[in-house]
Design a protein around this motif. Structure first.
Motif, mmCIF file in Angstrom:
data_model
loop_
_atom_site.group_PDB
_atom_site.id
_atom_site.type_symbol
_atom_site.label_atom_id
_atom_site.label_comp_id
_atom_site.label_asym_id
_atom_site.label_seq_id
_atom_site.Cartn_x
_atom_site.Cartn_y
_atom_site.Cartn_z
ATOM 1 N N THR A 192 -22.201 12.470 -2.851
ATOM 2 C CA THR A 192 -20.888 12.444 -3.493
ATOM 3 C C THR A 192 -20.020 11.404 -2.811
ATOM 4 O O THR A 192 -19.969 11.315 -1.588
ATOM 5 N N THR A 193 -19.407 10.601 -3.602
ATOM 6 C CA THR A 193 -18.466 9.641 -3.051
ATOM 7 C C THR A 193 -17.163 9.807 -3.818
ATOM 8 O O THR A 193 -17.144 10.314 -4.927
ATOM 9 N N SER A 194 -16.106 9.399 -3.222
ATOM 10 C CA SER A 194 -14.842 9.436 -3.941
ATOM 11 C C SER A 194 -14.063 8.183 -3.586
ATOM 12 O O SER A 194 -14.148 7.690 -2.480
ATOM 13 N N ARG A 195 -13.349 7.710 -4.554
ATOM 14 C CA ARG A 195 -12.571 6.511 -4.322
ATOM 15 C C ARG A 195 -11.385 6.876 -3.446
ATOM 16 O O ARG A 195 -10.683 7.837 -3.717
ATOM 17 N N GLN A 196 -11.147 6.136 -2.390
ATOM 18 C CA GLN A 196 -10.091 6.487 -1.452
ATOM 19 C C GLN A 196 -9.031 5.406 -1.312
ATOM 20 O O GLN A 196 -7.928 5.666 -0.871
ATOM 21 N N LEU A 197 -9.396 4.177 -1.665
ATOM 22 C CA LEU A 197 -8.408 3.094 -1.681
ATOM 23 C C LEU A 197 -8.508 2.460 -3.059
ATOM 24 O O LEU A 197 -9.562 1.963 -3.449
ATOM 25 N N ILE A 198 -7.430 2.564 -3.803
ATOM 26 C CA ILE A 198 -7.461 2.211 -5.221
ATOM 27 C C ILE A 198 -6.578 1.003 -5.477
ATOM 28 O O ILE A 198 -5.421 0.974 -5.063
ATOM 29 N N LEU A 199 -7.143 0.004 -6.141
ATOM 30 C CA LEU A 199 -6.344 -1.162 -6.518
ATOM 31 C C LEU A 199 -5.788 -0.915 -7.917
ATOM 32 O O LEU A 199 -6.539 -0.713 -8.863
ATOM 33 N N LEU A 200 -4.461 -0.919 -8.028
ATOM 34 C CA LEU A 200 -3.843 -0.671 -9.332
ATOM 35 C C LEU A 200 -3.840 -1.954 -10.154
ATOM 36 O O LEU A 200 -3.775 -3.060 -9.609
ATOM 37 N N GLN A 201 -3.877 -1.789 -11.462
ATOM 38 C CA GLN A 201 -3.797 -2.935 -12.383
ATOM 39 C C GLN A 201 -2.564 -3.782 -12.082
ATOM 40 O O GLN A 201 -2.607 -4.999 -12.128
ATOM 41 N N SER A 202 -1.469 -3.094 -11.758
ATOM 42 C CA SER A 202 -0.202 -3.793 -11.537
ATOM 43 C C SER A 202 -0.160 -4.524 -10.200
ATOM 44 O O SER A 202 0.809 -5.206 -9.905
ATOM 45 N N GLY A 203 -1.198 -4.369 -9.368
ATOM 46 C CA GLY A 203 -1.270 -5.135 -8.131
ATOM 47 C C GLY A 203 -1.142 -4.321 -6.863
ATOM 48 O O GLY A 203 -1.623 -4.719 -5.819
ATOM 49 N N GLY A 204 -0.464 -3.182 -6.925
ATOM 50 C CA GLY A 204 -0.309 -2.359 -5.724
ATOM 51 C C GLY A 204 -1.597 -1.659 -5.340
ATOM 52 O O GLY A 204 -2.606 -1.734 -6.047
ATOM 53 N N VAL A 217 -3.210 2.063 -3.697
ATOM 54 C CA VAL A 217 -2.942 3.469 -3.395
ATOM 55 C C VAL A 217 -4.046 4.008 -2.501
ATOM 56 O O VAL A 217 -5.227 3.801 -2.775
ATOM 57 N N ILE A 218 -3.654 4.650 -1.409
ATOM 58 C CA ILE A 218 -4.635 5.321 -0.561
ATOM 59 C C ILE A 218 -4.544 6.812 -0.840
ATOM 60 O O ILE A 218 -3.462 7.398 -0.814
ATOM 61 N N THR A 229 0.830 -1.207 0.000
ATOM 62 C CA THR A 229 0.000 0.000 0.000
ATOM 63 C C THR A 229 0.863 1.255 0.000
ATOM 64 O O THR A 229 1.761 1.388 0.824
ATOM 65 N N GLY A 230 0.565 2.159 -0.904
ATOM 66 C CA GLY A 230 1.291 3.424 -0.975
ATOM 67 C C GLY A 230 0.369 4.604 -0.750
ATOM 68 O O GLY A 230 -0.838 4.517 -0.953
ATOM 69 N N ALA A 231 0.961 5.720 -0.296
ATOM 70 C CA ALA A 231 0.201 6.964 -0.172
ATOM 71 C C ALA A 231 1.117 8.094 -0.598
ATOM 72 O O ALA A 231 2.334 7.921 -0.683
ATOM 73 N N PHE A 232 0.524 9.246 -0.867
ATOM 74 C CA PHE A 232 1.272 10.380 -1.408
ATOM 75 C C PHE A 232 1.128 11.594 -0.523
ATOM 76 O O PHE A 232 0.028 11.976 -0.154
#
Ligand code: GDP
Ligand code: ZN
Length: 355
Positions: A236-248, A250-251, A196-199
């Protein structure tokens, strides 16, 4: 969907044992909307709330589930629903302290493995700010990686790299451009399946551009997705935890963007270094810089050396900080008590599960 792709590992498994014994299943919080949660689980996406019992047992807002948390749920497959009965211990946590009637700790992301500190190699470049984000990252428990973005706008990259390396000993530093994709392979290297990564980073450094490029769509600029709730109203909703195609994973929660506002007193000193220097010139040691005679800060505003808005944001932050400090002192004894209660509870449940 499989929980090991979602970051499930030995650490969480160990802590989940007692809940598995009670028939609960694990799930990861992907979105938080007040008391409503979206979860990812072995059984797909679920909507959830916390159980009444849990709600009454929590002693601070920080104990409520947050995006990235692993939770123990009772699963109701027919309704694609879950009831959250526990939040598993966090491997890392990004927390924001909000000044209000009482100081509230708001968890803005949990269980982040890698945190990318993004800085722009353009005019925004600021070494003190990088230091500050590094402190934040170390405190969270996540591993920091520094990313110098906008490489396409910088002529002296090597110089910048050397400067950053000098203040970030042992921290990997990479150069990217979200414009032309330079250096993007590093994100895949860090964000392996289940990681899991975050920015982190100031506004405008390119966080959304980078995340969009990783997802491969232009999702974030139109962050708010309009949906209808059960009563036919717009929500309104927003995606907050994203599953990347490559497997990782992102929060990216709205709260992450606000983290920069908070820091310890040292952080404040560093960020407003020039004002702290001017304050050294004040006639009175405890000068509040609000009209006292012989105030070095006011003098600098008067003759244009210090911008008024910079002074104002400094005063605002300082006020918030003083307020939080006072609250913290009052809360310290209560927190200590709570900590001991948690430890003894943990020991009890540990004994139980080892019987
Ligand atoms: P955020 O506030 O950190 O999410 O920043 P954004 O992703 O919204 O980017 C701010 C601005 O910088 C936008 O106009 C982007 O197009 C631009 N930008 C982002 N990354 C780069 C880059 O690597 N090179 C250049 N030239 N512009 C970039
Ligand atoms: Zn002063």
């Amino acid at each position: 969907m499989n929980i090991s792709d979602l970051g499930w590992n030995k650490f969480f498994e160990e802590n989940f044992r007692e809940f598995a014994a009670q028939g609960f299943i694990p799930a990861r919080v992907s979105e938080e909307h007040k008391s409503n949660y979206r979860l990812f689980s072995d059984h797909g996406e679920l909507s959830a709330e916390v159980s009444g019992k849990y709600r009454f047992s929590v002693e601070s807002r920080g104990q409520f589930p947050a995006v990235g948390d692993w939770v123990a749920i009772a699963h109701f497959p027919l309704e694609a629903k879950g009831i959250i009965h526990a939040v598993l211990p966090r491997k890392s946590v990004f927390e924001r302290k909000v000044a209000g009637e009482t100081t509230i700790e708001q968890v803005v992301a949990a269980n982040v493995d890698m945190v990318f500190i993004i800085c722009g190699l353009d005019l925004d470049y600021n070494i003190r700010r990088i230091e500050r984000y590094l402190t934040l990252a170390w405190e969270s428990g996540a591993m920091p990686v520094i990313v110098l973005n906008k490489a396409d706008l910088c002529e002296n990259i090597d110089e910048r790299l050397a400067e950053v390396a000098a203040i970030a000993i042992g921290v990997p530093i990479h150069v990217t451009s979200a414009k032309d994709g330079t250096g993007f392979e590093i994100f895949q290297e860090y964000l392996k399946p289940g990681v899991t990564g975050a920015f982190l980073g100031s506004s405008g450094v390119g966080k959304s551009s980078i995340i969009n490029k990783l997802i491969g769509t232009d999702y974030l600029p139109t962050q708010d997705v309009r949906e209808f709730d059960s009563k036919g109203r717009h929500t309104t909703t927003s995606r907050q935890l994203i599953l990347l195609q490559s497997g990782g994973i992102v929060i990216d929660t709205p709260g992450m963007k606000l983290l920069k506002l908070w820091g310890d007193d040292n952080g404040l000193k560093r960020v407003f270094e020039e004002i702290e220097e001017l304050a050294e010139l004040c006639k009175f040691r405890d000068c509040s810089h609000q009209g006292e005679p012989g105030c070095g800060v006011q003098a600098a505003i008067d003759d244009g050396r210090l911008a008024e808005d910079r002074y104002e944001s400094y005063m605002k932050l300082r006020k918030e900080q003083k307020y939080l400090e006072a609250k913290q002192v009052m809360k310290a004894s209560a927190v200590e008590k709570l900590r001991w209660r948690q430890i003894s509870q943990f020991q009890k449940s540990f004994k139980k599960s080892n019987r």
